[in-house]
Scaffold this motif. Structure first.
Motif, PDB file in Angstrom:
ATOM      1  N   ASP A  39     -21.384  34.702 -13.534  1.00  0.00           N
ATOM      2  CA  ASP A  39     -21.554  33.475 -12.750  1.00  0.00           C
ATOM      3  C   ASP A  39     -20.470  33.361 -11.677  1.00  0.00           C
ATOM      4  OD1 ASP A  39     -23.739  32.775 -14.299  1.00  0.00           O
ATOM      5  OD2 ASP A  39     -22.658  31.246 -15.459  1.00  0.00           O
ATOM      6  N   ARG A  40     -19.237  33.631 -12.065  1.00  0.00           N
ATOM      7  CA  ARG A  40     -18.104  33.523 -11.133  1.00  0.00           C
ATOM      8  C   ARG A  40     -18.217  34.539 -10.000  1.00  0.00           C
ATOM      9  NH1 ARG A  40     -14.461  33.623 -14.881  1.00  0.00           N
ATOM     10  NH2 ARG A  40     -14.064  35.844 -14.777  1.00  0.00           N
ATOM     11  N   GLU A  41     -18.599  35.763 -10.322  1.00  0.00           N
ATOM     12  CA  GLU A  41     -18.730  36.800  -9.304  1.00  0.00           C
ATOM     13  C   GLU A  41     -19.878  36.503  -8.339  1.00  0.00           C
ATOM     14  OE1 GLU A  41     -16.593  39.417  -8.626  1.00  0.00           O
ATOM     15  OE2 GLU A  41     -15.400  38.237 -10.022  1.00  0.00           O
ATOM     16  N   GLU A  42     -21.003  35.997  -8.864  1.00  0.00           N
ATOM     17  CA  GLU A  42     -22.125  35.634  -7.998  1.00  0.00           C
ATOM     18  C   GLU A  42     -21.719  34.524  -7.030  1.00  0.00           C
ATOM     19  OE1 GLU A  42     -25.922  36.692 -10.888  1.00  0.00           O
ATOM     20  OE2 GLU A  42     -25.197  34.637 -10.792  1.00  0.00           O
ATOM     21  N   ALA A  43     -20.997  33.530  -7.526  1.00  0.00           N
ATOM     22  CA  ALA A  43     -20.551  32.427  -6.673  1.00  0.00           C
ATOM     23  C   ALA A  43     -19.578  32.939  -5.615  1.00  0.00           C
ATOM     24  CB  ALA A  43     -19.902  31.333  -7.517  1.00  0.00           C
ATOM     25  N   ARG A  44     -18.689  33.846  -5.989  1.00  0.00           N
ATOM     26  CA  ARG A  44     -17.710  34.391  -5.043  1.00  0.00           C
ATOM     27  C   ARG A  44     -18.416  35.156  -3.932  1.00  0.00           C
ATOM     28  NH1 ARG A  44     -13.392  37.946  -7.781  1.00  0.00           N
ATOM     29  NH2 ARG A  44     -12.883  35.924  -8.650  1.00  0.00           N
ATOM     30  N   ASP A  45     -19.439  35.960  -4.293  1.00  0.00           N
ATOM     31  CA  ASP A  45     -20.183  36.708  -3.275  1.00  0.00           C
ATOM     32  C   ASP A  45     -20.835  35.751  -2.286  1.00  0.00           C
ATOM     33  OD1 ASP A  45     -19.487  39.165  -4.294  1.00  0.00           O
ATOM     34  OD2 ASP A  45     -21.375  39.456  -5.382  1.00  0.00           O
ATOM     35  N   TRP A  46     -21.408  34.677  -2.811  1.00  0.00           N
ATOM     36  CA  TRP A  46     -22.060  33.696  -1.942  1.00  0.00           C
ATOM     37  C   TRP A  46     -21.028  33.054  -1.010  1.00  0.00           C
ATOM     38  CZ3 TRP A  46     -21.474  28.253  -1.883  1.00  0.00           C
ATOM     39  CH2 TRP A  46     -22.337  27.609  -0.989  1.00  0.00           C
ATOM     40  N   LEU A  47     -19.883  32.666  -1.555  1.00  0.00           N
ATOM     41  CA  LEU A  47     -18.849  32.039  -0.725  1.00  0.00           C
ATOM     42  C   LEU A  47     -18.340  32.982   0.358  1.00  0.00           C
ATOM     43  CD1 LEU A  47     -16.754  30.022  -3.334  1.00  0.00           C
ATOM     44  CD2 LEU A  47     -18.144  29.114  -1.476  1.00  0.00           C
ATOM     45  N   ASN A  48     -18.208  34.263   0.027  1.00  0.00           N
ATOM     46  CA  ASN A  48     -17.717  35.232   1.015  1.00  0.00           C
ATOM     47  C   ASN A  48     -18.686  35.414   2.172  1.00  0.00           C
ATOM     48  OD1 ASN A  48     -15.309  35.742  -0.304  1.00  0.00           O
ATOM     49  ND2 ASN A  48     -16.101  37.492  -1.419  1.00  0.00           N
ATOM     50  N   ASN A  49     -19.969  35.143   1.937  1.00  0.00           N
ATOM     51  CA  ASN A  49     -20.973  35.301   2.992  1.00  0.00           C
ATOM     52  C   ASN A  49     -21.350  33.985   3.659  1.00  0.00           C
ATOM     53  OD1 ASN A  49     -21.275  38.107   2.718  1.00  0.00           O
ATOM     54  ND2 ASN A  49     -22.503  37.793   0.884  1.00  0.00           N
ATOM     55  N   TRP A  50     -20.796  32.902   3.177  1.00  0.00           N
ATOM     56  CA  TRP A  50     -21.135  31.573   3.681  1.00  0.00           C
ATOM     57  C   TRP A  50     -20.741  31.460   5.155  1.00  0.00           C
ATOM     58  CZ3 TRP A  50     -18.451  26.389   2.146  1.00  0.00           C
ATOM     59  CH2 TRP A  50     -19.291  25.315   2.464  1.00  0.00           C
ATOM     60  N   GLY A  51     -21.672  31.034   5.981  1.00  0.00           N
ATOM     61  CA  GLY A  51     -21.393  30.849   7.394  1.00  0.00           C
ATOM     62  C   GLY A  51     -21.499  32.106   8.229  1.00  0.00           C
ATOM     63  N   THR A  52     -21.924  33.209   7.620  1.00  0.00           N
ATOM     64  CA  THR A  52     -22.090  34.454   8.365  1.00  0.00           C
ATOM     65  C   THR A  52     -23.576  34.725   8.572  1.00  0.00           C
ATOM     66  OG1 THR A  52     -22.277  35.917   6.441  1.00  0.00           O
ATOM     67  CG2 THR A  52     -20.037  35.390   7.191  1.00  0.00           C
ATOM     68  N   ASP A  53     -23.877  35.742   9.345  1.00  0.00           N
ATOM     69  CA  ASP A  53     -25.269  36.144   9.546  1.00  0.00           C
ATOM     70  C   ASP A  53     -25.905  36.655   8.254  1.00  0.00           C
ATOM     71  OD1 ASP A  53     -25.128  35.458  12.204  1.00  0.00           O
ATOM     72  OD2 ASP A  53     -24.649  37.497  12.866  1.00  0.00           O
ATOM     73  N   ASP A  54     -25.067  37.067   7.294  1.00  0.00           N
ATOM     74  CA  ASP A  54     -25.564  37.593   6.015  1.00  0.00           C
ATOM     75  C   ASP A  54     -25.650  36.520   4.929  1.00  0.00           C
ATOM     76  OD1 ASP A  54     -25.683  40.185   7.068  1.00  0.00           O
ATOM     77  OD2 ASP A  54     -23.559  40.535   6.592  1.00  0.00           O
ATOM     78  N   GLU A  55     -25.509  35.261   5.310  1.00  0.00           N
ATOM     79  CA  GLU A  55     -25.498  34.173   4.330  1.00  0.00           C
ATOM     80  C   GLU A  55     -26.783  34.176   3.505  1.00  0.00           C
ATOM     81  OE1 GLU A  55     -25.352  29.323   4.269  1.00  0.00           O
ATOM     82  OE2 GLU A  55     -24.376  30.384   5.904  1.00  0.00           O
ATOM     83  N   THR A  56     -26.621  34.015   2.207  1.00  0.00           N
ATOM     84  CA  THR A  56     -27.763  33.957   1.292  1.00  0.00           C
ATOM     85  C   THR A  56     -27.899  32.532   0.773  1.00  0.00           C
ATOM     86  OG1 THR A  56     -26.355  34.576  -0.571  1.00  0.00           O
ATOM     87  CG2 THR A  56     -27.486  36.367   0.583  1.00  0.00           C
ATOM     88  N   THR A  57     -28.953  32.300   0.014  1.00  0.00           N
ATOM     89  CA  THR A  57     -29.156  30.971  -0.561  1.00  0.00           C
ATOM     90  C   THR A  57     -28.122  30.711  -1.651  1.00  0.00           C
ATOM     91  OG1 THR A  57     -30.738  31.827  -2.155  1.00  0.00           O
ATOM     92  CG2 THR A  57     -31.645  30.998  -0.103  1.00  0.00           C
ATOM     93  N   VAL A  58     -27.921  29.449  -1.928  1.00  0.00           N
ATOM     94  CA  VAL A  58     -26.960  29.046  -2.967  1.00  0.00           C
ATOM     95  C   VAL A  58     -27.417  29.616  -4.303  1.00  0.00           C
ATOM     96  CG1 VAL A  58     -25.958  27.052  -4.152  1.00  0.00           C
ATOM     97  CG2 VAL A  58     -26.463  26.923  -1.722  1.00  0.00           C
ATOM     98  N   PRO A  59     -26.482  30.204  -5.084  1.00  0.00           N
ATOM     99  CA  PRO A  59     -26.875  30.733  -6.382  1.00  0.00           C
ATOM    100  C   PRO A  59     -27.398  29.626  -7.304  1.00  0.00           C
ATOM    101  CG  PRO A  59     -24.606  31.355  -5.855  1.00  0.00           C
ATOM    102  CD  PRO A  59     -25.072  30.406  -4.800  1.00  0.00           C
ATOM    103  N   GLU A  60     -28.306  29.991  -8.170  1.00  0.00           N
ATOM    104  CA  GLU A  60     -28.881  29.049  -9.128  1.00  0.00           C
ATOM    105  C   GLU A  60     -27.810  28.556 -10.083  1.00  0.00           C
ATOM    106  OE1 GLU A  60     -32.021  29.137 -12.842  1.00  0.00           O
ATOM    107  OE2 GLU A  60     -32.092  30.733 -11.357  1.00  0.00           O
ATOM    108  N   CYS A  61     -27.840  27.273 -10.370  1.00  0.00           N
ATOM    109  CA  CYS A  61     -26.923  26.700 -11.365  1.00  0.00           C
ATOM    110  C   CYS A  61     -27.494  27.009 -12.752  1.00  0.00           C
ATOM    111  CB  CYS A  61     -26.789  25.196 -11.165  1.00  0.00           C
ATOM    112  SG  CYS A  61     -25.692  24.426 -12.364  1.00  0.00           S
ATOM    113  N   HIS A  62     -26.708  27.646 -13.596  1.00  0.00           N
ATOM    114  CA  HIS A  62     -27.189  28.072 -14.910  1.00  0.00           C
ATOM    115  C   HIS A  62     -26.824  27.100 -16.014  1.00  0.00           C
ATOM    116  CE1 HIS A  62     -28.458  31.949 -13.349  1.00  0.00           C
ATOM    117  NE2 HIS A  62     -27.314  32.009 -12.694  1.00  0.00           N
ATOM    118  N   LYS A  63     -26.230  25.966 -15.673  1.00  0.00           N
ATOM    119  CA  LYS A  63     -25.822  25.028 -16.736  1.00  0.00           C
ATOM    120  C   LYS A  63     -26.514  23.722 -16.597  1.00  0.00           C
ATOM    121  CE  LYS A  63     -21.772  27.297 -18.070  1.00  0.00           C
ATOM    122  NZ  LYS A  63     -20.901  27.368 -19.114  1.00  0.00           N
TER     123      LYS A  63
END
Length: 63
Positions: A39-63
């Motif tokens: 979960d932590r690694e998926e969130a980190r990947d998303w944050l690293n791409n946030w605001g770039t051309d490679d931005e992906t959708t927000v990861p699903e909340c698993h809780k």
């Protein structure tokens, strides 16, 4: 899906001690640790791409 995991004796002992304290199985402790890590690694990947051309959708909340 069955998966085998080899861990050294010291870590195995620590996991078992924690499992005993928490009144959980060692299996539960290891699954919880893996889930939190993924979960932590998926969130980190998303944050690293946030605001770039490679931005992906927000990861699903698993809780």
């Amino acid at each position: 899906m069955a998966t085998s995991l080899k861990i050294d004796g010291g870590l195995k002992s620590r996991v078992q001690q924690l499992a005993n304290i928490r009144r959980r199985s060692a299996h539960w402790i290891m699954l919880e640790a893996i889930q939190q890590y993924v979960d932590r690694e998926e969130a980190r990947d998303w944050l690293n791409n946030w605001g770039t051309d490679d931005e992906t959708t927000v990861p699903e909340c698993h809780k």
